[in-house]
Design an enzyme around this catalytic site. Sequence first.
Site, mmCIF file in Angstrom:
data_model
loop_
_atom_site.group_PDB
_atom_site.id
_atom_site.type_symbol
_atom_site.label_atom_id
_atom_site.label_comp_id
_atom_site.label_asym_id
_atom_site.label_seq_id
_atom_site.Cartn_x
_atom_site.Cartn_y
_atom_site.Cartn_z
ATOM 1 C CG HIS A 93 -0.188 0.078 2.516
ATOM 2 N ND1 HIS A 93 0.338 -1.042 3.142
ATOM 3 C CD2 HIS A 93 0.146 1.128 3.309
ATOM 4 C CE1 HIS A 93 0.932 -0.677 4.263
ATOM 5 N NE2 HIS A 93 0.842 0.624 4.394
ATOM 6 C CB ILE A 94 1.633 4.106 -1.692
ATOM 7 C CG1 ILE A 94 0.821 3.755 -2.937
ATOM 8 C CG2 ILE A 94 3.031 3.570 -1.723
ATOM 9 C CD1 ILE A 94 1.382 4.318 -4.214
ATOM 10 C CB SER A 137 9.177 3.031 -6.686
ATOM 11 O OG SER A 137 9.396 3.906 -7.773
ATOM 12 C CE1 TYR A 196 7.052 6.592 -5.879
ATOM 13 C CE2 TYR A 196 5.321 5.937 -4.360
ATOM 14 C CZ TYR A 196 6.173 5.645 -5.416
ATOM 15 O OH TYR A 196 6.145 4.400 -6.006
ATOM 16 C CB SER A 197 11.449 9.950 -4.052
ATOM 17 O OG SER A 197 12.716 9.382 -4.293
ATOM 18 C CE LYS A 217 6.884 3.099 -2.662
ATOM 19 N NZ LYS A 217 6.208 1.908 -2.103
ATOM 20 C CB ILE A 255 2.993 -0.495 -12.921
ATOM 21 C CG1 ILE A 255 4.378 -0.988 -12.502
ATOM 22 C CG2 ILE A 255 2.032 -1.667 -13.132
ATOM 23 C CD1 ILE A 255 5.088 -1.865 -13.488
ATOM 24 C CB THR A 258 -1.982 0.982 -11.316
ATOM 25 O OG1 THR A 258 -1.203 2.169 -11.044
ATOM 26 C CG2 THR A 258 -1.158 -0.253 -11.011
HETATM 27 N N1 LIG Z 1 1.934 2.138 -10.511
HETATM 28 C C1 LIG Z 1 3.222 2.417 -10.659
HETATM 29 O O1 LIG Z 1 3.657 3.047 -11.661
HETATM 30 C C2 LIG Z 1 4.198 1.990 -9.622
HETATM 31 C C3 LIG Z 1 3.795 1.518 -8.376
HETATM 32 N N2 LIG Z 1 4.761 1.156 -7.461
HETATM 33 C C4 LIG Z 1 4.377 0.684 -6.140
HETATM 34 O O2 LIG Z 1 3.411 -0.345 -6.241
HETATM 35 C C5 LIG Z 1 2.551 -0.294 -5.089
HETATM 36 C C6 LIG Z 1 1.107 -0.253 -5.553
HETATM 37 O O3 LIG Z 1 0.970 0.845 -6.422
HETATM 38 P P1 LIG Z 1 -0.358 0.951 -7.347
HETATM 39 O O4 LIG Z 1 -0.951 -0.383 -7.500
HETATM 40 O O5 LIG Z 1 -0.012 1.754 -8.550
HETATM 41 O O6 LIG Z 1 -1.269 1.858 -6.405
HETATM 42 P P2 LIG Z 1 -2.867 1.976 -6.335
HETATM 43 O O7 LIG Z 1 -3.169 3.418 -6.077
HETATM 44 O O8 LIG Z 1 -3.507 1.290 -7.477
HETATM 45 O O9 LIG Z 1 -3.187 1.123 -5.007
HETATM 46 C C7 LIG Z 1 -2.824 1.647 -3.769
HETATM 47 C C8 LIG Z 1 -3.480 0.747 -2.751
HETATM 48 O O10 LIG Z 1 -3.205 1.267 -1.446
HETATM 49 C C9 LIG Z 1 -4.444 1.470 -0.759
HETATM 50 N N3 LIG Z 1 -4.304 2.630 0.122
HETATM 51 C C10 LIG Z 1 -4.255 3.944 -0.227
HETATM 52 N N4 LIG Z 1 -4.165 4.701 0.883
HETATM 53 C C11 LIG Z 1 -4.162 3.850 1.961
HETATM 54 C C12 LIG Z 1 -4.099 4.016 3.371
HETATM 55 N N5 LIG Z 1 -4.043 5.227 3.917
HETATM 56 N N6 LIG Z 1 -4.112 2.907 4.158
HETATM 57 C C13 LIG Z 1 -4.183 1.669 3.611
HETATM 58 N N7 LIG Z 1 -4.244 1.437 2.285
HETATM 59 C C14 LIG Z 1 -4.237 2.517 1.473
HETATM 60 C C15 LIG Z 1 -5.484 1.684 -1.859
HETATM 61 O O11 LIG Z 1 -6.761 1.295 -1.470
HETATM 62 P P3 LIG Z 1 -7.799 2.278 -0.714
HETATM 63 O O12 LIG Z 1 -7.811 3.597 -1.452
HETATM 64 O O13 LIG Z 1 -9.089 1.515 -0.798
HETATM 65 O O14 LIG Z 1 -7.290 2.404 0.684
HETATM 66 C C16 LIG Z 1 -4.989 0.693 -2.899
HETATM 67 O O15 LIG Z 1 -5.455 -0.593 -2.596
HETATM 68 C C17 LIG Z 1 2.972 0.946 -4.298
HETATM 69 O O16 LIG Z 1 3.832 0.554 -3.253
HETATM 70 C C18 LIG Z 1 3.746 1.777 -5.312
HETATM 71 O O17 LIG Z 1 4.734 2.584 -4.698
HETATM 72 C C19 LIG Z 1 6.103 1.241 -7.732
HETATM 73 C C20 LIG Z 1 6.517 1.707 -8.933
HETATM 74 C C21 LIG Z 1 5.611 2.095 -9.968
HETATM 75 C C1 LIG Z 2 1.865 9.717 -7.640
HETATM 76 C C2 LIG Z 2 1.775 8.263 -7.239
HETATM 77 C C3 LIG Z 2 1.640 8.245 -5.679
HETATM 78 C C4 LIG Z 2 0.396 7.569 -5.151
HETATM 79 C C5 LIG Z 2 -0.853 8.362 -5.459
HETATM 80 O O1 LIG Z 2 -1.155 9.344 -4.811
HETATM 81 N N1 LIG Z 2 -1.577 7.906 -6.445
HETATM 82 C C6 LIG Z 2 -2.825 8.533 -6.790
HETATM 83 C C7 LIG Z 2 -3.886 7.831 -5.961
HETATM 84 S S1 LIG Z 2 -5.461 8.466 -6.337
HETATM 85 O O2 LIG Z 2 -6.032 7.587 -7.385
HETATM 86 O O3 LIG Z 2 -6.198 8.380 -5.074
HETATM 87 O O4 LIG Z 2 -5.318 9.850 -6.796
HETATM 88 C C8 LIG Z 2 3.031 7.426 -7.555
HETATM 89 C C9 LIG Z 2 2.786 5.920 -7.317
HETATM 90 C C10 LIG Z 2 3.811 5.206 -8.229
HETATM 91 C C11 LIG Z 2 4.677 6.352 -8.764
HETATM 92 C C12 LIG Z 2 5.545 6.101 -10.000
HETATM 93 C C13 LIG Z 2 6.638 5.124 -9.693
HETATM 94 O O5 LIG Z 2 6.887 4.765 -8.557
HETATM 95 C C14 LIG Z 2 7.551 4.819 -10.838
HETATM 96 C C15 LIG Z 2 8.172 6.129 -11.391
HETATM 97 C C16 LIG Z 2 9.183 6.647 -10.375
HETATM 98 C C17 LIG Z 2 9.812 7.968 -10.866
HETATM 99 O O6 LIG Z 2 10.640 8.455 -9.845
HETATM 100 C C18 LIG Z 2 8.759 9.025 -11.184
HETATM 101 C C19 LIG Z 2 7.747 8.486 -12.169
HETATM 102 C C20 LIG Z 2 7.090 7.170 -11.705
HETATM 103 C C21 LIG Z 2 6.229 6.684 -12.856
HETATM 104 C C22 LIG Z 2 6.247 7.417 -10.432
HETATM 105 C C23 LIG Z 2 5.219 8.543 -10.624
HETATM 106 C C24 LIG Z 2 4.387 8.759 -9.356
HETATM 107 C C25 LIG Z 2 3.643 7.471 -8.957
HETATM 108 C C26 LIG Z 2 2.604 7.138 -10.032
#
Ligand SMILES: NC(=O)C1=CN([C@@H]2O[C@H](COP(=O)(O)OP(=O)(O)OC[C@H]3O[C@@H](n4cnc5c(N)ncnc54)[C@H](OP(=O)(O)O)[C@@H]3O)[C@@H](O)[C@H]2O)C=CC1
Ligand SMILES: C[C@H](CCC(=O)NCCS(=O)(=O)O)[C@H]1CC[C@H]2[C@@H]3C(=O)C[C@@H]4C[C@H](O)CC[C@]4(C)[C@H]3CC[C@]12C
Length: 294
Positions: free
Chosen positions: A119-120, A169, A182-183, A186, A217, A219
């Site tokens: 989670h994040i 990441s 975020y960084s 991580k 990725i 997502t």
């Molecule tokens: N997508 C990308 O480009 C990349 C992703 N990653 C890493 O992969 C992992 C998943 O990323 P991704 O799938 O894209 O993220 P998503 O936003 O798709 O999923 C995030 C998940 O975390 C949950 N979440 C958010 N806030 C909270 C909170 N306060 N407490 C508990 N759970 C929470 C969300 O569910 P809910 O809102 O229901 O709580 C959701 O299930 C992260 O660790 C991210 O850093 C790394 C590199 C790249």
């Molecule tokens: C900005 C994302 C942080 C989590 C977030 O708030 N998401 C939106 C949730 S919402 O739907 O409720 O609005 C970052 C999560 C993964 C990051 C990406 C990653 O980790 C890989 C790259 C790393 C690089 O340093 C910058 C570009 C990345 C694609 C990076 C961008 C920010 C995230 C998507």
Amino acid sequence: MALLKALVVFTGIFLAVYFYSAGDVFEPAMLKGKRVIVTGASSGIGEQMAYHLAKMGSHILITARTEEKLKKVVAQCTHLGAASAHYIAGSMDTMTFAKLVVHKAENLFGGLDMLILNHIGHTYFGYFDGNIDHVRDLLEINVLSYATMTVAALPMLKKSNGNVVVVSSVAGKIGLPLTVPYSTTKFALDGFFSSLRMEFIQQNIDVSITLCIISYIDTDSALKTVSGVIQQPAAPKEECALEIIKGGALRKREVYYQYHATKIPLLLRDWAPELLQSLLLKNYNMDNFQRKEV
Ligand SMILES: NC(=O)C1=CN([C@@H]2O[C@H](COP(=O)(O)OP(=O)(O)OC[C@H]3O[C@@H](n4cnc5c(N)ncnc54)[C@H](OP(=O)(O)O)[C@@H]3O)[C@@H](O)[C@H]2O)C=CC1
Ligand SMILES: C[C@H](CCC(=O)NCCS(=O)(=O)O)[C@H]1CC[C@H]2[C@@H]3C(=O)C[C@@H]4C[C@H](O)CC[C@]4(C)[C@H]3CC[C@]12C
């Protein structure tokens, strides 16, 4: 004669590497019946990891904040063949909830084999705005809850010689723009878990720690947040999820996905940092970036 000697040496090295890594063959059966927690599994990579584990016949406990989403994921996991599938809804901004998740797994499964920390918390994709309180809040969700769950789960993981899988990441290994909070979180994961892994080795604690270095990725949240700015294509979340599970099951120190977008930049990071910096900045299309006034 010299060529023959070189050939013998090369063959010896190849066979040594081949047989040393022969144990690195993943089989889905490795996860059959295993008891697994997946955090952040209501969407994205976490959701896909839950589905892969379900197909492999694991006992799964998933968590996130949105109960309706969790219910749907659990139903799909059951449909896909999970040995059992459960959820607990709550926020990882309190360590009480982080510990509660682990205790629920103990009550449900009687133990734990794999803890997948994924989670994040929500953050912005933009220039650092100076808000230190947000950095602190994100450290709670993205780092301290991971550490808290690991501490709480360790007695069970020691009994099962289990695995801790930490989803990080490329932002946790290389500084890049627009993701300062975020960084920060991580990078902290690398410090905490890579140090902890060394202590486990020194103390003969047979619990593996797998740090996953992931690139962009596809997502929904990532595409929504950064599409248009990041020029590289986003990799498939389904494949990413499987590679993370494989790395944990094989007890890898680190997983690099996608390899060319993570391991190659890391090689450059230490040998040619200025070259890496210029190459990475070319990956950003700032014309598509909407600057938010601080
Ligand atoms: N997508 C990308 O480009 C990349 C992703 N990653 C890493 O992969 C992992 C998943 O990323 P991704 O799938 O894209 O993220 P998503 O936003 O798709 O999923 C995030 C998940 O975390 C949950 N979440 C958010 N806030 C909270 C909170 N306060 N407490 C508990 N759970 C929470 C969300 O569910 P809910 O809102 O229901 O709580 C959701 O299930 C992260 O660790 C991210 O850093 C790394 C590199 C790249
Ligand atoms: C900005 C994302 C942080 C989590 C977030 O708030 N998401 C939106 C949730 S919402 O739907 O409720 O609005 C970052 C999560 C993964 C990051 C990406 C990653 O980790 C890989 C790259 C790393 C690089 O340093 C910058 C570009 C990345 C694609 C990076 C961008 C920010 C995230 C998507």
